[in-house]
Write a protein that holds these residues in place. Sequence first.
Motif, short mmCIF file in Angstrom:
data_model
loop_
_atom_site.label_atom_id
_atom_site.label_comp_id
_atom_site.label_asym_id
_atom_site.label_seq_id
_atom_site.Cartn_x
_atom_site.Cartn_y
_atom_site.Cartn_z
N UNK A 73 -10.15 0.03 -18.40
CA UNK A 73 -10.06 0.35 -19.77
C UNK A 73 -11.10 -0.66 -20.62
N UNK A 74 -11.95 0.09 -21.48
CA UNK A 74 -12.79 -0.52 -22.17
C UNK A 74 -12.70 0.08 -23.79
N UNK A 75 -12.60 -1.03 -24.56
CA UNK A 75 -12.47 -0.56 -25.80
C UNK A 75 -14.08 -0.36 -26.48
N UNK A 76 -14.26 0.66 -27.22
CA UNK A 76 -15.44 0.91 -27.98
C UNK A 76 -15.32 1.16 -29.31
N UNK A 77 -16.45 1.34 -30.04
CA UNK A 77 -16.23 1.76 -31.42
C UNK A 77 -15.61 3.03 -31.56
N UNK A 78 -15.80 4.15 -30.67
CA UNK A 78 -15.16 5.29 -30.88
C UNK A 78 -13.76 5.48 -30.32
N UNK A 79 -13.21 4.63 -29.43
CA UNK A 79 -12.01 4.43 -29.14
C UNK A 79 -11.87 3.70 -27.66
N UNK A 80 -10.90 4.01 -26.71
CA UNK A 80 -10.64 3.54 -25.54
C UNK A 80 -11.08 4.56 -24.40
N UNK A 81 -12.28 4.00 -23.77
CA UNK A 81 -12.75 4.76 -22.47
C UNK A 81 -12.22 4.25 -21.19
N UNK A 82 -12.19 4.94 -20.26
CA UNK A 82 -11.59 4.46 -18.92
C UNK A 82 -12.13 4.90 -17.87
N UNK A 83 -12.31 4.52 -16.62
CA UNK A 83 -12.56 4.76 -15.16
C UNK A 83 -11.75 4.64 -14.42
N UNK A 84 -11.28 5.22 -13.42
CA UNK A 84 -10.27 5.25 -12.34
C UNK A 84 -10.96 5.30 -11.08
N UNK A 85 -10.59 4.43 -10.08
CA UNK A 85 -10.89 4.63 -8.85
C UNK A 85 -9.61 5.47 -8.05
N UNK A 86 -9.96 6.49 -7.73
CA UNK A 86 -8.90 7.43 -7.22
C UNK A 86 -8.48 6.83 -5.66
N UNK A 87 -7.25 7.08 -5.53
CA UNK A 87 -6.74 6.79 -4.00
C UNK A 87 -6.81 8.19 -3.20
N UNK A 88 -6.63 8.09 -2.01
CA UNK A 88 -6.76 9.32 -1.12
C UNK A 88 -5.32 10.00 -1.06
N UNK A 89 -4.65 10.39 -2.10
CA UNK A 89 -3.46 11.11 -2.27
C UNK A 89 -3.65 12.51 -2.40
N UNK A 90 -2.63 13.23 -2.20
CA UNK A 90 -2.34 14.45 -2.73
C UNK A 90 -2.67 14.71 -3.96
N UNK A 91 -1.64 13.89 -4.99
CA UNK A 91 -2.09 13.88 -6.35
C UNK A 91 -3.45 13.78 -6.88
N UNK A 92 -4.16 12.73 -6.23
CA UNK A 92 -5.55 12.37 -6.93
C UNK A 92 -6.45 13.74 -6.46
#
Length: 170
Positions: A73-92
């Motif tokens: 999670x990174x706070x920027x002037x416009x808000x909080x951006x994100x990056x997710x490393x997805x697991x090898x799961x059905x949901x992902x």
Amino acid sequence: MIERRAMGGVQAEGRTLRGLAIPYDVETRINGGTESIRAGAVTASLAGRDILALVDHDAGKVLGRTRSGTLRLVEEARGVSFEIDLPDTTAARDVLALVERGDAGGMSFGFTTPKGGDEWRGTHRELRAIHLHEISVITSHPAYTSTTVEARIAAAASLDMLRLRLETYR
């Protein structure tokens, strides 16, 4: 009581979801009134707290977490951006497919408000400080329509990236 607001990424062996999870200074309609999140409202919460990335606020469908580094999670002037490393799961895999097709609704987040963390002016609530617990990729409509989700997928045979950008809507 944890409150939830709907809003918007993934990288595991070439897969990455990214986008804007929490927009700052954007007014939206919530429960018959309006709400906005003041810039910096999440700053203290991002320091040292273990925050989860979920599917539809379901704690049984974890996509990543800050403690393990699979959610950033990174706070920027416009808000909080994100990056997710997805697991090898059905949901992902399901979430990635929905984002690629343009069917994901956007992002949401679950939070609590500390005493004095919000201010009411009539029917408008300004969130000045929140304790962030989780962000979620959602399949329905987001509360804050300015969130985004992007999927980046590295092809097995090349480094070319397919980039899809979803702008959430009301």
